[in-house]
Structures are given as structure tokens and as C-alpha cells.
Design an enzyme around this catalytic site. Structure first.
Site: not given
Ligand SMILES: NC(=O)c1ccc[n+]([C@@H]2O[C@H](COP(=O)([O-])OP(=O)(O)OC[C@H]3O[C@@H](n4cnc5c(N)ncnc54)[C@H](O)[C@@H]3O)[C@@H](O)[C@H]2O)c1
Length: 336
Positions: A10-12, A152, A156
Site C-alpha cells: 500500500g501507499f504508506i 470506515y 477504525k
Molecule cells: N492515506 C491516507 O490518507 C490515510 C488517512 C487515514 C488513515 N489511513 C490509514 O493508513 C493505512 C494505510 O493506508 P494507505 O493509504 O497506505 O492505503 P492502501 O490501500 O494503499 O494500503 C493498504 C494495503 O493493505 C492491504 N490490505 C487491505 N486489506 C487487507 C487484508 N484484509 N489483508 C491483508 N492486506 C490487506 C492492501 O492490499 C493495501 O496494499 C490504512 O490503515 C488506512 O486506513 C490512511
């Protein structure tokens, strides 16, 4: 330090893993490569991480407790950073069950294994969405946060509460971050910046919700990663509660919540104008009302983060958007 990160495709998770690998740490990256958005982008992120010898990818779902247990057993981590989740506010109206599966059941499996192996620090990704539509700004970690507007946000918040009981009963030092609209290179195709840049370059309309009156506390991904790495080295303890001078550690458990946001919200129309300036082209704007579940504003108090780590996000939106646009223009078209 041996780190186990969920969500590294994922992104982060990608950015955090890359930073830790560059700093010489060993990283196991656990990700189910879900089809929520372009899987090729996720595969490309893992391919980039696999250039590092100390990266071990594990491809499986959080809900598969056996697979997760085996991966954790192999990694024997000091620290777990749990980022994998079903993310996205709007999609939670269409497919709420995916959020319960990943964010409640999946997160429970992570908490349970962190207890079993006795990690030194468990860090979890929560979201500014837990503050709902609160008019009290900036948002403080001590706000009640019990009026989520979407599943969502509710899942969380449920994860945070399960983590508190886990930290209390089993003394697992736990930090739950609340992230505020994270953006930057390799970003998410379902988020506004990616969608806007793509549409502008393809001469398509951009959809602006809330008639453009919303605001967001945007956080550049490198700043977020800096904050996470500093906090990872500081498991919650009585000493750092006192050092922070802010009474935000739980009284019952080695557990705390920390906002990661810059405390400088940006209006949606200013954001659009910044993108137009950097892309060098005007957007075709389609103004739309607020969507169900959208919140009018997010605004982090960064005080606790700063008190704990001496750091708060610093990249301005102009610089961050430029970094994203530069990446986007260079990226393989299959990733866009
Ligand atoms: N990007 C934002 O602005 C933001 C803001 C607030 C919170 N978050 C939280 O930060 C975290 C990372 O976010 P992101 O933007 O990198 O999202 P993202 O969707 O790019 O990354 C999430 C990763 O988790 C994997 N994934 C999802 N469900 C899964 C499961 N059940 N089992 C195994 N892998 C699974 C996906 O394949 C993906 O690669 C998340 O928990 C998200 O809720 C992100």
C-alpha cells in the site's frame, strides 16, 4: 530493529518500509494485494522494496490467522506496524463488510499475535475520520470521537478500543496513530490528488464535492514516515507521558493515541488551484453537493506529536503536490 509491517504494498506501508530498509533495518512486509485499486501499482511497490536484501514479502490476508501467525513467527519482530486495512471513506458505503473483515477481524488477529509474541511496541494506523463532523477544531486526541459518520470510521475506532483492552490486559505497549489525508508520490488512485491530476491531464472533468467548501489537513507522506519512525522508538511509558507534559496516555494501559497531521488545513478550492498551477493546466470543474459520510473539515492538533518527538509535519502543499505530479508524469502508464 526487526520490523513487521502490514500493508507494505500500500501507499504508506511502501514509504515506511523503504525508509526503514534505507536506515538498515530488516522488514517483513505482509499484504494481501487486495483488488480495491490497481494491483499493478501494489506489485510495483513490492518490486521496488524487493531490491533491498533485508525485505521479506509475505502475501496473505489479515483474516487468515494461520498465515499471519506463520509470517510473524518467521519474522520474530521487535516492532509491529499495522497499516493494512480496507481504506477509503466513500467505498465504505458500497461495501461495508470489507471494512469489518479487514479492520475489525484482521486487526484483532494482529493484536492477538502481538500479545502472543510480546512485541516491544505495536503501532496501528487509525484515521482522522474517527473525529466525525466535530466542529471543535483543532482535533485533539482527548476528544470523545464517538460519533463516526461511516463504517470506515467506526471500524477504525473499534480497532483503537480493542487495542486499548489488549494493552491493558496483556501490557502490550501500543500507539494508535490518527492520520490526516496523506499524499505524495506512489499515492492512492482513489484519493483526490491522484484523481484530479489524472483527469486534468486527460482533459476530463474533476468532481468537487461539498461545492468546494470542505477543508483537509493534508500530510505529506515523507513527513508522516518521519513521525512514525520517531514514535516507533518511543513506546508509551510513564516517563514519556510526563516528558510530553500532556495527559494523554491511558491511565489504565500502556496505550496512547497520536494525531499525525500538520495543523494547517487547506481549503479544497485552494488545493485544486495549487494542482492547476503545478500541472500548468486548468481543471474542468464539476461542482457537486457533499456526499454521504463526508466530513466538512479535518484539522489536527499536532501538539502531542511535537511534545513527544520534537517534530511536526512541515512540507507545504505546493512542494508536496509538485513531488506527486513529478512522480505521476514519470510513472509507467500501467500504474496510472
Ligand atoms: N492515506 C491516507 O490518507 C490515510 C488517512 C487515514 C488513515 N489511513 C490509514 O493508513 C493505512 C494505510 O493506508 P494507505 O493509504 O497506505 O492505503 P492502501 O490501500 O494503499 O494500503 C493498504 C494495503 O493493505 C492491504 N490490505 C487491505 N486489506 C487487507 C487484508 N484484509 N489483508 C491483508 N492486506 C490487506 C492492501 O492490499 C493495501 O496494499 C490504512 O490503515 C488506512 O486506513 C490512511
Amino acid at each position: 530493529m526487526r520490523t513487521f509491517i502490514t500493508g507494505t504494498a500500500g501507499f504508506i506501508g511502501f514509504h515506511l518500509a523503504r525508509r526503514l530498509l534505507e536506515d538498515g533495518h530488516a522488514v517483513t512486509g505482509y499484504d494481501g494485494m487486495t483488488a480495491y485499486y490497481n494491483v499493478r501499482l501494489k506489485e510495483a511497490r513490492h518490486a521496488a522494496l524487493s531490491q533491498f536484501q533485508d525485505f521479506t514479502p509475505e502475501i496473505a490476508m489479515l483474516e487468515d490467522r494461520e498465515a499471519l501467525a506463520r509470517a510473524v513467527e518467521r519474522a520474530r519482530p521487535d516492532v509491529i506496524v499495522h497499516l493494512a486495512a480496507q481504506a477509503g471513506v466513500r467505498y465504505s458505503l458500497q461495501n461495508p463488510r470489507a471494512y469489518v473483515d479487514s479492520n475489525v477481524i484482521g486487526s484483532f488477529n494482529v493484536l492477538d499475535l502481538a500479545r502472543e509474541i510480546g512485541v516491544k511496541h505495536l503501532l496501528l494506523a487509525s484515521t482522522s475520520s474517527v473525529y466525525g463532523a466535530s466542529p471543535e477544531v483543532p482535533f485533539h486526541e482527548t476528544d470523545k470521537a464517538d460519533e463516526p459518520l461511516t463504517i470506515y470510521a467506526a471500524t477504525k475506532r473499534a480497532m483503537e478500543l480493542m487495542a486499548h483492552s489488549n494493552a491493558h490486559l496483556y501490557r502490550v505497549p501500543t500507539t494508535a496513530f490518527r492520520f490526516f489525508t496523506v499524499y505524495g508520490p506512489w499515492g492512492r488512485p482513489d484519493m483526490a490528488l491522484f484523481k484530479f491530476v489524472k483527469a486534468i491531464l486527460q482533459d476530463e472533468e474533476i468532481e468537487i464535492y461539498g461545492e468546494g467548501k470542505m477543508s483537509r489537513d493534508f500530510t505529506y507522506v515523507e513527513d508522516l514516515v518521519e513521525a512514525i519512525t520517531r514514535l516507533a522508538a518511543l513506546p508509551p511509558s510513564e516517563e514519556n507521558r510526563q516528558a510530553a507534559g500532556l495527559d494523554t496516555l491511558s491511565r489504565e494501559a500502556p496505550y496512547r493515541v497520536v494525531n499525525i497531521g500538520g495543523g494547517q488545513p487547506v481549503g479544497l478550492m485552494d488545493f485544486v488551484e495549487t494542482i492547476e498551477r503545478i500541472v500548468g493546466k486548468s481543471a474542468k470543474r464539476k461542482m457537486l453537493p457533499m456526499q454521504d459520510g463526508d466530513v466538512p473539515r479535518t484539522y489536527a492538533s499536532p501538539d502531542l506529536l511535537e511534545a513527544l518527538t520534537g517534530y511536526k509535519p512541515q512540507t507545504d502543499v505546493e512542494t508536496g503536490v509538485k513531488a506527486f505530479v513529478d512522480w505521476y508524469r514519470e510513472a509507467d502508464p500501467a500504474l496510472r
